[in-house]
Write a protein that holds these residues in place. Sequence first.
Motif, PDB file in Angstrom:
ATOM      1  N   ALA A 243      45.183  40.182  45.081  1.00  0.00           N
ATOM      2  CA  ALA A 243      45.512  41.506  44.545  1.00  0.00           C
ATOM      3  C   ALA A 243      45.496  41.471  43.013  1.00  0.00           C
ATOM      4  CB  ALA A 243      46.885  41.943  45.049  1.00  0.00           C
ATOM      5  N   PRO A 244      45.208  42.603  42.381  1.00  0.00           N
ATOM      6  CA  PRO A 244      45.199  42.654  40.906  1.00  0.00           C
ATOM      7  C   PRO A 244      46.549  42.199  40.335  1.00  0.00           C
ATOM      8  CG  PRO A 244      44.272  44.661  41.822  1.00  0.00           C
ATOM      9  CD  PRO A 244      44.838  43.882  42.975  1.00  0.00           C
ATOM     10  N   GLY A 245      46.485  41.482  39.229  1.00  0.00           N
ATOM     11  CA  GLY A 245      47.702  41.018  38.570  1.00  0.00           C
ATOM     12  C   GLY A 245      48.234  39.696  39.101  1.00  0.00           C
ATOM     13  N   ARG A 246      47.560  39.105  40.075  1.00  0.00           N
ATOM     14  CA  ARG A 246      48.010  37.834  40.645  1.00  0.00           C
ATOM     15  C   ARG A 246      47.387  36.664  39.898  1.00  0.00           C
ATOM     16  NH1 ARG A 246      49.956  39.073  46.127  1.00  0.00           N
ATOM     17  NH2 ARG A 246      51.311  40.806  45.593  1.00  0.00           N
ATOM     18  N   HIS A 247      48.138  35.576  39.772  1.00  0.00           N
ATOM     19  CA  HIS A 247      47.637  34.329  39.207  1.00  0.00           C
ATOM     20  C   HIS A 247      48.434  33.174  39.792  1.00  0.00           C
ATOM     21  CE1 HIS A 247      50.987  35.279  36.455  1.00  0.00           C
ATOM     22  NE2 HIS A 247      51.114  33.969  36.346  1.00  0.00           N
ATOM     23  N   LEU A 248      47.907  31.963  39.633  1.00  0.00           N
ATOM     24  CA  LEU A 248      48.606  30.764  40.084  1.00  0.00           C
ATOM     25  C   LEU A 248      49.311  30.141  38.885  1.00  0.00           C
ATOM     26  CD1 LEU A 248      45.883  29.096  42.324  1.00  0.00           C
ATOM     27  CD2 LEU A 248      47.892  30.362  43.075  1.00  0.00           C
ATOM     28  N   LEU A 249      50.475  29.578  39.142  1.00  0.00           N
ATOM     29  CA  LEU A 249      51.192  28.819  38.144  1.00  0.00           C
ATOM     30  C   LEU A 249      51.176  27.374  38.619  1.00  0.00           C
ATOM     31  CD1 LEU A 249      52.670  29.324  35.505  1.00  0.00           C
ATOM     32  CD2 LEU A 249      54.790  29.460  36.783  1.00  0.00           C
ATOM     33  N   VAL A 250      50.368  26.533  37.962  1.00  0.00           N
ATOM     34  CA  VAL A 250      50.212  25.123  38.329  1.00  0.00           C
ATOM     35  C   VAL A 250      51.004  24.322  37.307  1.00  0.00           C
ATOM     36  CG1 VAL A 250      48.599  23.238  38.752  1.00  0.00           C
ATOM     37  CG2 VAL A 250      47.916  25.592  39.242  1.00  0.00           C
ATOM     38  N   GLY A 251      52.182  23.851  37.715  1.00  0.00           N
ATOM     39  CA  GLY A 251      53.091  23.244  36.748  1.00  0.00           C
ATOM     40  C   GLY A 251      53.482  24.320  35.757  1.00  0.00           C
ATOM     41  N   ASP A 252      53.114  24.140  34.496  1.00  0.00           N
ATOM     42  CA  ASP A 252      53.382  25.150  33.457  1.00  0.00           C
ATOM     43  C   ASP A 252      52.132  25.939  33.077  1.00  0.00           C
ATOM     44  OD1 ASP A 252      56.036  24.359  33.289  1.00  0.00           O
ATOM     45  OD2 ASP A 252      55.615  22.840  31.762  1.00  0.00           O
ATOM     46  N   ALA A 253      51.000  25.606  33.667  1.00  0.00           N
ATOM     47  CA  ALA A 253      49.729  26.243  33.301  1.00  0.00           C
ATOM     48  C   ALA A 253      49.460  27.473  34.164  1.00  0.00           C
ATOM     49  CB  ALA A 253      48.583  25.254  33.444  1.00  0.00           C
ATOM     50  N   ARG A 254      49.062  28.574  33.515  1.00  0.00           N
ATOM     51  CA  ARG A 254      48.702  29.811  34.205  1.00  0.00           C
ATOM     52  C   ARG A 254      47.216  29.761  34.518  1.00  0.00           C
ATOM     53  NH1 ARG A 254      46.560  34.796  33.389  1.00  0.00           N
ATOM     54  NH2 ARG A 254      47.686  36.575  34.262  1.00  0.00           N
ATOM     55  N   VAL A 255      46.858  29.935  35.806  1.00  0.00           N
ATOM     56  CA  VAL A 255      45.466  29.886  36.242  1.00  0.00           C
ATOM     57  C   VAL A 255      45.108  31.235  36.877  1.00  0.00           C
ATOM     58  CG1 VAL A 255      43.803  28.717  37.723  1.00  0.00           C
ATOM     59  CG2 VAL A 255      45.678  27.416  36.698  1.00  0.00           C
ATOM     60  N   PRO A 256      44.203  32.001  36.254  1.00  0.00           N
ATOM     61  CA  PRO A 256      43.833  33.295  36.827  1.00  0.00           C
ATOM     62  C   PRO A 256      43.093  33.134  38.151  1.00  0.00           C
ATOM     63  CG  PRO A 256      42.498  32.821  34.890  1.00  0.00           C
ATOM     64  CD  PRO A 256      43.495  31.713  35.021  1.00  0.00           C
TER      65      PRO A 256
END
Length: 138
Positions: A65-78
């Motif tokens: 869905a729009p606005g979703r991303h993964l947080l891998v440790g402290d890194a934001r991954v679109p």
Amino acid sequence: MTVQLLERKDGKSVFRAQPAKTAEVTQALARMSKKAAKTVRLMQEGGDGPPEEVAQGTSEESFTAPGRHLLVGDARVPISVNPPAVLALSLPKRVVAGCAVEASARLEFCDAEQATFRWWRAPLGDGGGGAAQVGEGR
């Protein structure tokens, strides 16, 4: 959802997720966490506030869905759905000065008409730092 952890030559890791009919997002996040050796969480951008974690057991449709991303440790991954990709790129085995060279590419999620080839020339021994573009085409 099938998840692959791909290592790039520059040392960065990229996740590639492919949907499967039976898996849930919770299971996919657990596999990503195991492969990355870091906690992976699915986040939703808030309107005015900070991002919030998406509830466990979310369906695959809402994963992207729009606005979703993964947080891998402290890194934001679109999360990108079906981004254009070059699967293979090849040039002739022998290149002759003064003769045209035609590249061949195998693409995914885009048409050849959407791709542009750019040709660069660099002085010998330069390592590409002083490269100049000498051509462009489709």
